[in-house]
Write a protein that holds these residues in place. Structure first.
Motif, PDB file in Angstrom:
ATOM      1  N   VAL A 267       0.787  -1.315   0.062  1.00 12.63           N
ATOM      2  CA  VAL A 267       0.037  -0.037   0.074  1.00 12.63           C
ATOM      3  C   VAL A 267       0.859   1.313  -0.010  1.00 12.63           C
ATOM      4  CG1 VAL A 267      -0.152   0.167   2.572  1.00 12.63           C
ATOM      5  CG2 VAL A 267      -2.084   0.962   0.910  1.00 12.63           C
ATOM      6  N   THR A 268       2.091   1.215   0.476  1.00 15.33           N
ATOM      7  CA  THR A 268       2.933   2.298   0.778  1.00 15.33           C
ATOM      8  C   THR A 268       3.518   2.715  -0.751  1.00 15.33           C
ATOM      9  OG1 THR A 268       4.661   0.848   1.405  1.00 15.33           O
ATOM     10  CG2 THR A 268       3.608   1.983   3.113  1.00 15.33           C
ATOM     11  N   LEU A 269       3.387   1.703  -1.728  1.00 15.31           N
ATOM     12  CA  LEU A 269       4.268   2.047  -3.039  1.00 15.31           C
ATOM     13  C   LEU A 269       3.657   3.389  -3.591  1.00 15.31           C
ATOM     14  CD1 LEU A 269       6.043   0.282  -5.001  1.00 15.31           C
ATOM     15  CD2 LEU A 269       4.232   0.302  -6.492  1.00 15.31           C
TER      16      LEU A 269
ATOM     17  N   PHE B   4       2.468   6.299  -6.179  1.00  8.46           N
ATOM     18  CA  PHE B   4       1.356   5.979  -7.309  1.00  8.46           C
ATOM     19  C   PHE B   4       2.276   5.904  -8.633  1.00  8.46           C
ATOM     20  CE2 PHE B   4      -1.879   8.265  -4.273  1.00  8.46           C
ATOM     21  CZ  PHE B   4      -2.221   7.083  -3.883  1.00  8.46           C
ATOM     22  N   TRP B   5       3.336   6.757  -8.658  1.00  5.49           N
ATOM     23  CA  TRP B   5       3.749   6.754 -10.211  1.00  5.49           C
ATOM     24  C   TRP B   5       4.799   5.396 -10.419  1.00  5.49           C
ATOM     25  CZ3 TRP B   5       9.038   5.702 -11.433  1.00  5.49           C
ATOM     26  CH2 TRP B   5       9.804   5.925 -10.209  1.00  5.49           C
ATOM     27  N   MET B   6       5.061   4.544  -9.412  1.00 10.21           N
ATOM     28  CA  MET B   6       5.651   3.189  -9.618  1.00 10.21           C
ATOM     29  C   MET B   6       4.288   2.387 -10.290  1.00 10.21           C
ATOM     30  SD  MET B   6       8.507   3.011  -6.786  1.00 10.21           S
ATOM     31  CE  MET B   6       9.876   4.024  -6.650  1.00 10.21           C
ATOM     32  N   ALA B   7       3.268   2.482  -9.522  1.00 17.74           N
ATOM     33  CA  ALA B   7       2.196   1.435  -9.701  1.00 17.74           C
ATOM     34  C   ALA B   7       1.625   1.772 -11.093  1.00 17.74           C
ATOM     35  CB  ALA B   7       0.889   1.955  -8.692  1.00 17.74           C
ATOM     36  N   ALA B   8       1.553   3.163 -11.612  1.00 14.61           N
ATOM     37  CA  ALA B   8       1.249   3.437 -12.893  1.00 14.61           C
ATOM     38  C   ALA B   8       2.175   2.991 -13.984  1.00 14.61           C
ATOM     39  CB  ALA B   8       1.142   4.855 -12.916  1.00 14.61           C
ATOM     40  N   LEU B   9       3.627   2.799 -13.670  1.00 14.51           N
ATOM     41  CA  LEU B   9       4.701   2.522 -14.548  1.00 14.51           C
ATOM     42  C   LEU B   9       4.481   0.653 -14.667  1.00 14.51           C
ATOM     43  CD1 LEU B   9       7.384   2.613 -16.192  1.00 14.51           C
ATOM     44  CD2 LEU B   9       8.435   2.266 -13.963  1.00 14.51           C
ATOM     45  N   GLY B  10       3.939   0.233 -13.533  1.00 14.94           N
ATOM     46  CA  GLY B  10       3.827  -1.207 -13.507  1.00 14.94           C
ATOM     47  C   GLY B  10       2.622  -1.549 -14.526  1.00 14.94           C
ATOM     48  N   GLY B  11       1.627  -0.795 -14.498  1.00 16.71           N
ATOM     49  CA  GLY B  11       0.348  -1.012 -15.355  1.00 16.71           C
ATOM     50  C   GLY B  11       0.626  -0.686 -16.635  1.00 16.71           C
TER      51      GLY B  11
ATOM     52  N   MET C  61       9.174  -1.772  -2.688  1.00 16.41           N
ATOM     53  CA  MET C  61       8.236  -3.193  -2.995  1.00 16.41           C
ATOM     54  C   MET C  61       8.399  -3.957  -1.721  1.00 16.41           C
ATOM     55  SD  MET C  61       6.434  -3.225  -5.753  1.00 16.41           S
ATOM     56  CE  MET C  61       6.294  -4.867  -6.121  1.00 16.41           C
ATOM     57  N   SER C  62       9.213  -3.484  -0.831  1.00 15.56           N
ATOM     58  CA  SER C  62       9.438  -4.485   0.335  1.00 15.56           C
ATOM     59  C   SER C  62       9.141  -3.834   1.621  1.00 15.56           C
ATOM     60  CB  SER C  62      10.823  -5.141   0.256  1.00 15.56           C
ATOM     61  OG  SER C  62      11.262  -5.874  -0.771  1.00 15.56           O
TER      62      SER C  62
ATOM     63  N   SER D 162       1.063  -7.452   0.592  1.00 17.81           N
ATOM     64  CA  SER D 162       0.472  -6.789  -0.479  1.00 17.81           C
ATOM     65  C   SER D 162      -1.001  -6.611  -0.075  1.00 17.81           C
ATOM     66  CB  SER D 162       0.783  -7.605  -1.628  1.00 17.81           C
ATOM     67  OG  SER D 162       2.135  -7.639  -1.816  1.00 17.81           O
ATOM     68  N   LEU D 163      -1.805  -5.701  -0.810  1.00 19.18           N
ATOM     69  CA  LEU D 163      -2.962  -5.527  -0.803  1.00 19.18           C
ATOM     70  C   LEU D 163      -3.884  -6.544  -0.635  1.00 19.18           C
ATOM     71  CD1 LEU D 163      -3.752  -2.339  -2.900  1.00 19.18           C
ATOM     72  CD2 LEU D 163      -3.051  -2.311  -0.656  1.00 19.18           C
ATOM     73  N   GLY D 164      -3.741  -7.532  -1.925  1.00 20.33           N
ATOM     74  CA  GLY D 164      -4.720  -8.762  -1.966  1.00 20.33           C
ATOM     75  C   GLY D 164      -4.504 -10.059  -1.229  1.00 20.33           C
ATOM     76  N   GLU D 165      -3.071 -10.000  -0.822  1.00 16.02           N
ATOM     77  CA  GLU D 165      -2.485 -11.401  -0.501  1.00 16.02           C
ATOM     78  C   GLU D 165      -2.835 -11.622   1.022  1.00 16.02           C
ATOM     79  OE1 GLU D 165       1.517 -11.291  -0.978  1.00 16.02           O
ATOM     80  OE2 GLU D 165       1.890 -10.407   0.916  1.00 16.02           O
ATOM     81  N   THR D 166      -3.475 -10.742   1.629  1.00 12.27           N
ATOM     82  CA  THR D 166      -3.593 -10.793   3.364  1.00 12.27           C
ATOM     83  C   THR D 166      -4.561 -11.866   3.641  1.00 12.27           C
ATOM     84  OG1 THR D 166      -4.440  -8.834   3.670  1.00 12.27           O
ATOM     85  CG2 THR D 166      -1.754  -9.050   3.658  1.00 12.27           C
TER      86      THR D 166
END
Length: 313
Positions: free
Chosen positions: A90-92, A94-101, A138-139, A184-188
């Motif tokens: 959740v702390t990543l 936003f620009w890194m998340a957008a790059l991943g997309g 990412m960690s 991660s957001l969806g793994e917990t």
């Protein structure tokens, strides 16, 4: 006499479209999205919107530039964006998340022809690229419910695997099941993922073979290696990967035997990385590796045509 047109198979249609199937996947992911928002706060939902927006925009622009038909309406980019976000902390930024997309859609999907042409899962590949490029970000894991602490700074927390390695207290099995832990957001939240998986199986969107073989292999091998199988099953991205990403139509086998081999192979590689490699988690790498082997698995398991003679040795 009327002419009978002859066309290529399939000659029957089940009545389901790609959009209809992807809509079911989105519905199945809603429990995980809600759980991540409750556990990690409103920023989790914002991160999901960023990756979805990046994926949709990347697909629209890429297909415009390459002069290909618009495929946004089939919702595959939306599903990729949600899955990618659920694999991120959740702390990543936003620009890194957008790059991943953008990486998931442009490089992994569209450069290979678009929907149904990619040979590896776009969301998983993008996550691995981000992990290798921005290892620190990412960690960095935020503790659950940390957003409720008014006026407190974000403090990095430990996941189950890192807690075991460093000797820190590990969450209870109930906390693992409900998602009250770092990750991660969806793994917990295992509960939310199971609800989504049951929905997909009930709707016959996915077959239970790959998830059961994947999770079952991890449970059996971890028990043989002296670890608690319940912790191994609910930790990391195993549930998320086994239910939502290993079952991807494009990058998983279509034959029954192939699905069994694929699921068991994912489980073996995951255990090998978790117990014998320097990396704490191996689900993403396991699925990526098995994605690459899918053509060979299908060649070995494809059923023979009725009446076909066996090839001479």
């Amino acid at each position: 006499m009327n002419k009978l047109p002859v066309s290529i198979s399939p000659h029957l249609h089940c009545g389901r479209s790609s959009r209809n199937i992807m809509l079911d996947v989105i519905i199945a992911l809603i429990p995980a999205v809600i759980a991540s928002t409750i556990i990690f706060g409103f920023r989790a939902l914002m991160l999901i919107l960023v990756t979805v927006g990046s994926c949709v925009l990347s697909e629209y622009l890429t297909r415009k530039i390459l002069k290909r038909p618009d495929t946004i309406k089939n919702l595959t980019a939306v599903v990729t964006g949600i899955l990618l976000a659920l694999n991120l902390p959740v702390t990543l930024p936003f620009w890194m998340a957008a790059l991943g997309g953008a990486i998931a859609i442009v490089i992994v999907k569209e450069f290979f022809g678009g929907v149904g042409q990619n040979f590896v899962n776009p969301a998983i590949t993008a996550r691995i690229v981000l992990l290798m490029s921005f290892a620190s970000q990412m960690s960095t894991w935020q503790p659950p419910m940390d957003y409720m602490m008014v006026g407190s700074d974000v403090v990095s927390s430990a996941t189950y695997f890192s807690a075991v390695q460093t000797g820190q207290p590990i969450p209870s099995l109930m906390d693992m099941f409900l998602g009250v832990r770092a990750g991660s957001l969806g793994e917990t939240c295992t509960l939310a993922l199971l609800i989504g998986g049951i929905y997909l199986i009930a709707r016959k969107v996915i077959s239970p073979i790959i998830p059961l073989c994947f999770i079952g292999t991890v449970a059996i091998l971890s028990t043989l290696l002296g670890a608690n199988p319940l912790y191994q099953m609910m930790s990391g991205g195993l549930m998320l990967g086994a239910i939502f990403m290993a079952t991807d139509y494009t990058t998983s086998p279509i034959t029954r035997k192939g699905k069994i081999i694929f699921g068991i192979g994912c489980g073996i590689v995951t255990i090998a990385i978790r117990f014998f490699a320097a990396l704490p988690e191996g689900v993403s790498y396991a699925i990526l590796l098995m994605n690459i082997l899918v053509p060979h698995i299908e060649n070995l398991t494809i059923p023979k045509v009725f009446g076909e003679e066996a090839k001479a040795k």
